[in-house]
Structures are given as structure tokens and as C-alpha cells.
Scaffold this active site. Sequence first.
Site, PDB file in Angstrom:
ATOM      1  N   SER A 124       4.612   7.040   2.564  1.00 40.40           N
ATOM      2  CA  SER A 124       5.177   5.755   2.995  1.00 40.40           C
ATOM      3  C   SER A 124       4.626   4.656   2.098  1.00 40.40           C
ATOM      4  CB  SER A 124       4.752   5.416   4.429  1.00 40.40           C
ATOM      5  OG  SER A 124       5.079   6.454   5.322  1.00 40.40           O
TER       6      SER A 124
ATOM      7  N   GLU B  49       5.128  10.266  -4.557  1.00 39.93           N
ATOM      8  CA  GLU B  49       4.479   8.956  -4.638  1.00 39.93           C
ATOM      9  C   GLU B  49       4.747   8.308  -5.992  1.00 39.93           C
ATOM     10  OE1 GLU B  49       0.371   8.640  -3.341  1.00 39.93           O
ATOM     11  OE2 GLU B  49       0.557  10.398  -2.080  1.00 39.93           O
TER      12      GLU B  49
ATOM     13  N   ASN C 191       0.852  -1.196   0.000  1.00 39.29           N
ATOM     14  CA  ASN C 191       0.000   0.000   0.000  1.00 39.29           C
ATOM     15  C   ASN C 191       0.881   1.236   0.000  1.00 39.29           C
ATOM     16  OD1 ASN C 191      -2.438   1.507   0.192  1.00 39.29           O
ATOM     17  ND2 ASN C 191      -2.045   1.829   2.380  1.00 39.29           N
TER      18      ASN C 191
ATOM     19  N   ASP D 276      -3.046   0.687   8.050  1.00 41.26           N
ATOM     20  CA  ASP D 276      -1.904   1.564   7.759  1.00 41.26           C
ATOM     21  C   ASP D 276      -0.749   1.327   8.732  1.00 41.26           C
ATOM     22  OD1 ASP D 276      -3.270   2.754   5.609  1.00 41.26           O
ATOM     23  OD2 ASP D 276      -4.158   4.282   6.896  1.00 41.26           O
TER      24      ASP D 276
ATOM     25  N   HIS E  11       0.720   5.214   1.248  1.00 45.23           N
ATOM     26  CA  HIS E  11      -0.064   6.044   2.165  1.00 45.23           C
ATOM     27  C   HIS E  11       0.558   7.436   2.250  1.00 45.23           C
ATOM     28  CE1 HIS E  11      -2.852   6.920   5.378  1.00 45.23           C
ATOM     29  NE2 HIS E  11      -1.855   7.484   6.029  1.00 45.23           N
TER      30      HIS E  11
HETATM   31  C1  GAR Z   1      -2.781   8.960  -2.995  1.00 43.07           C
HETATM   32  O1  GAR Z   1      -2.307  10.128  -2.365  1.00 43.07           O
HETATM   33  C2  GAR Z   1      -2.584   7.765  -2.099  1.00 43.07           C
HETATM   34  O2  GAR Z   1      -1.414   7.803  -1.353  1.00 43.07           O
HETATM   35  C3  GAR Z   1      -3.790   7.895  -1.198  1.00 43.07           C
HETATM   36  O3  GAR Z   1      -4.832   8.253  -2.053  1.00 43.07           O
HETATM   37  C4  GAR Z   1      -4.308   9.017  -3.150  1.00 43.07           C
HETATM   38  C5  GAR Z   1      -4.777   8.367  -4.418  1.00 43.07           C
HETATM   39  O4  GAR Z   1      -4.414   9.131  -5.532  1.00 43.07           O
HETATM   40  N1  GAR Z   1      -4.042   6.662  -0.506  1.00 43.07           N
HETATM   41  C6  GAR Z   1      -4.559   6.594   0.712  1.00 43.07           C
HETATM   42  O5  GAR Z   1      -4.895   7.579   1.361  1.00 43.07           O
HETATM   43  C7  GAR Z   1      -4.713   5.199   1.265  1.00 43.07           C
HETATM   44  N2  GAR Z   1      -4.967   5.225   2.661  1.00 43.07           N
HETATM   45  P1  GAR Z   1      -4.440   8.493  -6.982  1.00 43.07           P
HETATM   46  O6  GAR Z   1      -5.801   7.817  -7.157  1.00 43.07           O
HETATM   47  O7  GAR Z   1      -4.314   9.681  -7.881  1.00 43.07           O
HETATM   48  O8  GAR Z   1      -3.317   7.523  -7.102  1.00 43.07           O
END
Ligand code: GAR
Length: 215
Positions: free
Chosen positions: A138, A176, A109, A147, A111
Site C-alpha cells: 500500500s 513496490e 509512505n 500506517d 508499506h
Molecule cells: C520495503 O518493503 C518497505 O515497504 C518497507 O521496508 C522495506 C524497505 O526496503 N517499509 C516498511 O515496512 C515501513 N513500515 P528497501 O529499503 O529495499 O526499499
Amino acid sequence: MEQSHYHIVVLISGGGTNLQALIDASKSSNYKISAVISNKPGAFGLQRAKRSNIPSLTIDHQSFDSRGNFDQALGDAIEEIGPNLIVLAGFMRVLGTDFVNRFEGRVLNIHPSLLPKYPGINTHQRAIDAGDKEHGVSVHFVTADLDGGPVIVQESVPILKNDTREALAARVLEKEHVVYPKVVSWFASGRLHMEAGKVILDHEEISPTGVFIHP
Ligand code: GAR
């Protein structure tokens, strides 16, 4: 000719910018995306999959009467596809213990916080409100602890004066998109695994806060 035999399935719930980064990187990396699964019908990430000729399906959590039944259906669909690794990329459903045990050590995952800070949602605003000087991302193994699975890598960004949630989220997302494909490629090349709840990279147990990588 098939260039890679390491297959991943990517799970999404929304826009899928991390999915896009994984798709783009896969063209010159050692893994292939076999399928994309969304728990939300109409998630924009499904269109990204389609554009890249990646099979996709929706398993709408709302059409199940319990979390357990959704997890079971999701797990069955994944097993049928048979990937080596399951990559959660903006997948906003909590997966239960049965699912996690079924695919133990094979679920990653991403996060948007420097775990163990700010598990859950709304991480960017929480970091700003706390007056933190830095925030970040992370990547971790998924365990039954929300998480809370062992962290593989972290990358930080500064929190600027008068930062907004949106500006900070965009700064973190940029990291990310670099970090996630890199970790997947480590996994695909056999450098990374989880052993007794610890992260092993290149035969060594890494620090509990993960490796800080600087692209
Ligand atoms: C990202 O920032 C990811 O890290 C977060 O959601 C966003 C998705 O963006 N994930 C979480 O919060 C999981 N707990 P994306 O759909 O554009 O990849």
C-alpha cells in the site's frame, strides 16, 4: 538543462531498493530527488544516492535524547532543502504528530501489506501465519495514525503454498518498485492530493482502500 522542477526528499533506513526504483524512474519522469536522508549511519541506500550524485545526509536518531528532538531536527533539515514532497522509502522510524502536522499532506509512505491489514513490522510472516491467500503493498499519506493514513494505491500478490517470508517479501518488493514511482509522478503532476483526510485523484475522491493499479 533542468527537466523537472518538482523536488522530493527520500527518507530511508536501510537497503534502499525503493530509493533505487525512484532514482531509476526519475530519469524519465517528472520529479527530481533533491536529497536522501537516512536515520541510520551506514545504510546501503546512502551509497545508492552517492552513486547517482544525489546529496545525502544522516540524522542518527540515536544521537537525540527524545523522539521529539529527532523529529524537530529532521523537519528542520527537510525545510532547509525545501522539497515539494517527502517520500518515506523503508524509513523505519515513527514520526510524531508535530512532524506530521508540520508537513501535512506532503508525506507519502510505502508499506508492505494490504492496509488496514498488518500495520507495523513483520507483515509478510503475519500474512503467511494468518493463512491469507494474498498479500501486497500500500502507498498512503502519512498521518499521526501509524500506517493508518489514507491509502492511495494497493497492489496485491498471491501467497503461494509453502511460501517463505523471504520469497513473499521479494514478490511484494517487485510491486513496490513499480507502484511507488508511479504514485510520486501522479503527485508531481498535480493529479493527487489529500483533502480533509481523503485522497483526491483527478478531482475525484477515491475508495478508502485506494486504487488497485495493474502495471
Ligand atoms: C520495503 O518493503 C518497505 O515497504 C518497507 O521496508 C522495506 C524497505 O526496503 N517499509 C516498511 O515496512 C515501513 N513500515 P528497501 O529499503 O529495499 O526499499
